[in-house]
Design a protein around this motif. Structure first.
Motif, mmCIF file in Angstrom:
data_model
loop_
_atom_site.group_PDB
_atom_site.id
_atom_site.type_symbol
_atom_site.label_atom_id
_atom_site.label_comp_id
_atom_site.label_asym_id
_atom_site.label_seq_id
_atom_site.Cartn_x
_atom_site.Cartn_y
_atom_site.Cartn_z
ATOM 1 N N ILE A 1 0.823 -1.199 0.000
ATOM 2 C CA ILE A 1 0.000 0.000 0.000
ATOM 3 C C ILE A 1 0.862 1.256 0.000
ATOM 4 O O ILE A 1 0.565 2.233 -0.700
ATOM 5 N N GLY A 2 1.943 1.254 0.758
ATOM 6 C CA GLY A 2 2.817 2.426 0.809
ATOM 7 C C GLY A 2 3.428 2.751 -0.539
ATOM 8 O O GLY A 2 3.495 3.914 -0.939
ATOM 9 N N GLU A 3 3.854 1.726 -1.250
ATOM 10 C CA GLU A 3 4.407 1.925 -2.590
ATOM 11 C C GLU A 3 3.351 2.515 -3.517
ATOM 12 O O GLU A 3 3.630 3.464 -4.275
ATOM 13 N N GLN A 4 2.130 1.997 -3.452
ATOM 14 C CA GLN A 4 1.054 2.497 -4.305
ATOM 15 C C GLN A 4 0.688 3.936 -3.952
ATOM 16 O O GLN A 4 0.386 4.737 -4.838
ATOM 17 N N MET A 5 0.730 4.282 -2.675
ATOM 18 C CA MET A 5 0.479 5.674 -2.294
ATOM 19 C C MET A 5 1.532 6.598 -2.878
ATOM 20 O O MET A 5 1.219 7.695 -3.362
ATOM 21 N N ALA A 6 2.784 6.168 -2.830
ATOM 22 C CA ALA A 6 3.857 6.992 -3.391
ATOM 23 C C ALA A 6 3.618 7.246 -4.870
ATOM 24 O O ALA A 6 3.795 8.382 -5.354
ATOM 25 N N TYR A 7 3.176 6.231 -5.615
ATOM 26 C CA TYR A 7 2.924 6.396 -7.051
ATOM 27 C C TYR A 7 1.740 7.328 -7.309
ATOM 28 O O TYR A 7 1.767 8.146 -8.233
ATOM 29 N N HIS A 8 0.695 7.222 -6.493
ATOM 30 C CA HIS A 8 -0.445 8.132 -6.651
ATOM 31 C C HIS A 8 -0.025 9.578 -6.373
ATOM 32 O O HIS A 8 -0.367 10.494 -7.136
ATOM 33 N N TYR A 9 0.695 9.782 -5.283
ATOM 34 C CA TYR A 9 1.162 11.142 -4.968
ATOM 35 C C TYR A 9 2.037 11.679 -6.100
ATOM 36 O O TYR A 9 1.974 12.872 -6.436
ATOM 37 N N ALA A 10 2.849 10.815 -6.683
ATOM 38 C CA ALA A 10 3.704 11.231 -7.796
ATOM 39 C C ALA A 10 2.857 11.690 -8.981
ATOM 40 O O ALA A 10 3.142 12.718 -9.601
ATOM 41 N N ALA B 1 3.100 15.728 -6.438
ATOM 42 C CA ALA B 1 3.548 16.082 -5.089
ATOM 43 C C ALA B 1 5.069 16.026 -4.978
ATOM 44 O O ALA B 1 5.758 15.498 -5.856
ATOM 45 N N GLN B 2 5.575 16.587 -3.891
ATOM 46 C CA GLN B 2 6.976 16.419 -3.500
ATOM 47 C C GLN B 2 6.998 15.337 -2.424
ATOM 48 O O GLN B 2 6.291 15.446 -1.428
ATOM 49 N N ILE B 3 7.810 14.320 -2.628
ATOM 50 C CA ILE B 3 7.684 13.116 -1.809
ATOM 51 C C ILE B 3 9.018 12.689 -1.210
ATOM 52 O O ILE B 3 10.044 12.700 -1.895
ATOM 53 N N VAL B 4 8.962 12.287 0.044
ATOM 54 C CA VAL B 4 10.041 11.511 0.658
ATOM 55 C C VAL B 4 9.452 10.163 1.011
ATOM 56 O O VAL B 4 8.392 10.076 1.650
ATOM 57 N N ILE B 5 10.099 9.095 0.579
ATOM 58 C CA ILE B 5 9.652 7.747 0.918
ATOM 59 C C ILE B 5 10.703 7.077 1.794
ATOM 60 O O ILE B 5 11.898 7.362 1.674
ATOM 61 N N THR B 6 10.230 6.202 2.668
ATOM 62 C CA THR B 6 11.160 5.515 3.561
ATOM 63 C C THR B 6 10.703 4.086 3.801
ATOM 64 O O THR B 6 9.517 3.773 3.747
ATOM 65 N N ALA C 1 -7.015 0.933 -2.363
ATOM 66 C CA ALA C 1 -6.901 1.268 -0.942
ATOM 67 C C ALA C 1 -5.999 2.481 -0.754
ATOM 68 O O ALA C 1 -6.301 3.387 0.034
ATOM 69 N N ALA C 2 -4.887 2.516 -1.491
ATOM 70 C CA ALA C 2 -3.945 3.641 -1.395
ATOM 71 C C ALA C 2 -4.605 4.952 -1.801
ATOM 72 O O ALA C 2 -4.435 5.983 -1.130
ATOM 73 N N LEU C 3 -5.365 4.931 -2.880
ATOM 74 C CA LEU C 3 -6.042 6.146 -3.340
ATOM 75 C C LEU C 3 -7.101 6.583 -2.327
ATOM 76 O O LEU C 3 -7.265 7.786 -2.067
ATOM 77 N N HIS C 4 -7.800 5.636 -1.739
ATOM 78 C CA HIS C 4 -8.803 5.950 -0.720
ATOM 79 C C HIS C 4 -8.143 6.663 0.460
ATOM 80 O O HIS C 4 -8.689 7.651 0.986
ATOM 81 N N ILE C 5 -6.995 6.180 0.888
ATOM 82 C CA ILE C 5 -6.273 6.788 2.006
ATOM 83 C C ILE C 5 -5.858 8.219 1.664
ATOM 84 O O ILE C 5 -6.018 9.141 2.471
#
Length: 301
Positions: free
Chosen positions: A45-54, A58-63, A256-260
């Motif tokens: 889910i975290g990976e998918q959220m990063a792709y949606h934000y991209a 957005a400006q993103i930091v992933i960890t 789920a990622a997009l919903h979040i």
């Protein structure tokens, strides 16, 4: 069973009316240039959220823990249109890493090359608009074997590190009128077998962040807390754990990622995915004995 059918029908009707009357107020343009920190972003889910934000610019930091996987996710985020994307490898079991990650994100997000050059002459402060807490530690899907130390470790990863990161991020979120988005689980509302330590950490999140939301509201804070409760999601790790135990339907990680993301952007206090969790939660305390019976028959042992 007549009582169960009546209460479930009432919950279902309420959920359907809510879904029918609810309108999607999400504006993807509001995330263009937004400064976002996503944890647990190397997979699932975290990976998918990063792709949606991209995709939203957005400006993103992933960890996450695995640096080589973070590098791959960073490259994909850049190709999808992220305004900026950086990564920092960290292990949330280490007490110093949560603060280190937040400091990195706050320092770096909002900068550009010109500002980096100008920072030689003056100090430029970065910032944070969204803190997305999504990481979890690995825990077996099995009957509890009495391993207290594993539960203690899991509480650090799944719960205490969330508190540490929130404490570090609150000043920046206050300044930006930002949001802390807490990714939780149905197991933070309703227990099931084979997930005792994991459920304990999710119940702890519900208690703490529910209390924090009240406190922020009472002092007219600019910070919003969004709690997101998920059902079974079709991530590789989840599917491997439940194999042989249940045939429950899993839902897409990307959805789920997009919903979040939408819940955080529209500053919802509490949300459930999929929506069918609403009648379940609304009837849980009314007929606990019925739900216990259902749960015992969902799983195999």
């Amino acid at each position: 069973m007549k009582l169960f059918a009546k209460v479930l029908a009432m919950g279902a009707v309420g959920a359907v009316l809510t879904a029918f009357l609810w309108t999607d107020k999400f504006d993807s343009g509001s995330l263009k240039g937004a400064r976002v920190l996503v944890t647990g972003a190397s997979t699932g889910i975290g990976e998918q959220m990063a792709y949606h934000y991209a995709r939203f610019g957005a400006q993103i930091v992933i960890t996450a823990r695995r640096e080589h996987v973070l590098q791959q996710a960073t490259e994909k985020c850049a190709s999808l249109g992220a305004q900026m994307v950086l990564y920092i490898a960290a292990d949330m079991a280490h007490p110093s890493d949560p603060h280190r990650v937040v400091k990195f994100a706050v320092d770096k997000l909002g900068r550009n090359k010109l500002m980096e050059l100008l920072s030689l002459a003056f100090v430029f402060a970065g910032g944070l608009d969204y803190l997305v807490l999504n990481h979890i530690g690995s825990s077996p899907f099995a009957i509890w074997d009495g391993d207290v130390e594993h539960t203690r470790w899991l509480m650090q990863v799944n719960f205490l590190s969330y508190l540490q990161m929130t404490a570090a991020a609150l000043p920046s979120l206050e300044h930006s009128r930002g949001s802390a988005i807490v990714v939780s689980s149905l197991l933070g509302k309703m227990s099931s077998p084979f997930a005792g330590p994991y459920a304990a950490t999710k119940f702890a999140l519900s208690g703490f962040f529910g209390s924090l939301r009240h406190e922020l509201s009472m002092r007219n804070s600019n910070v919003t807390i969004s709690m997101c409760f998920l059902g079974l999601i079709d991530t590789q790790s989840a599917m491997e754990k439940i194999r042989g135990y249940t045939n429950m339907t899993a839902h897409p990680a990307s959805e789920a990622a997009l919903h979040i993301i939408k819940a955080g952007a529209t500053q919802q206090w509490e949300t459930f995915y999929p929506w069918t969790l609403y009648p379940l939660i609304s009837t849980r305390d009314m007929i606990p004995f019925v739900w216990d019976f259902i749960i015992w028959n969902i799983y195999r042992y």
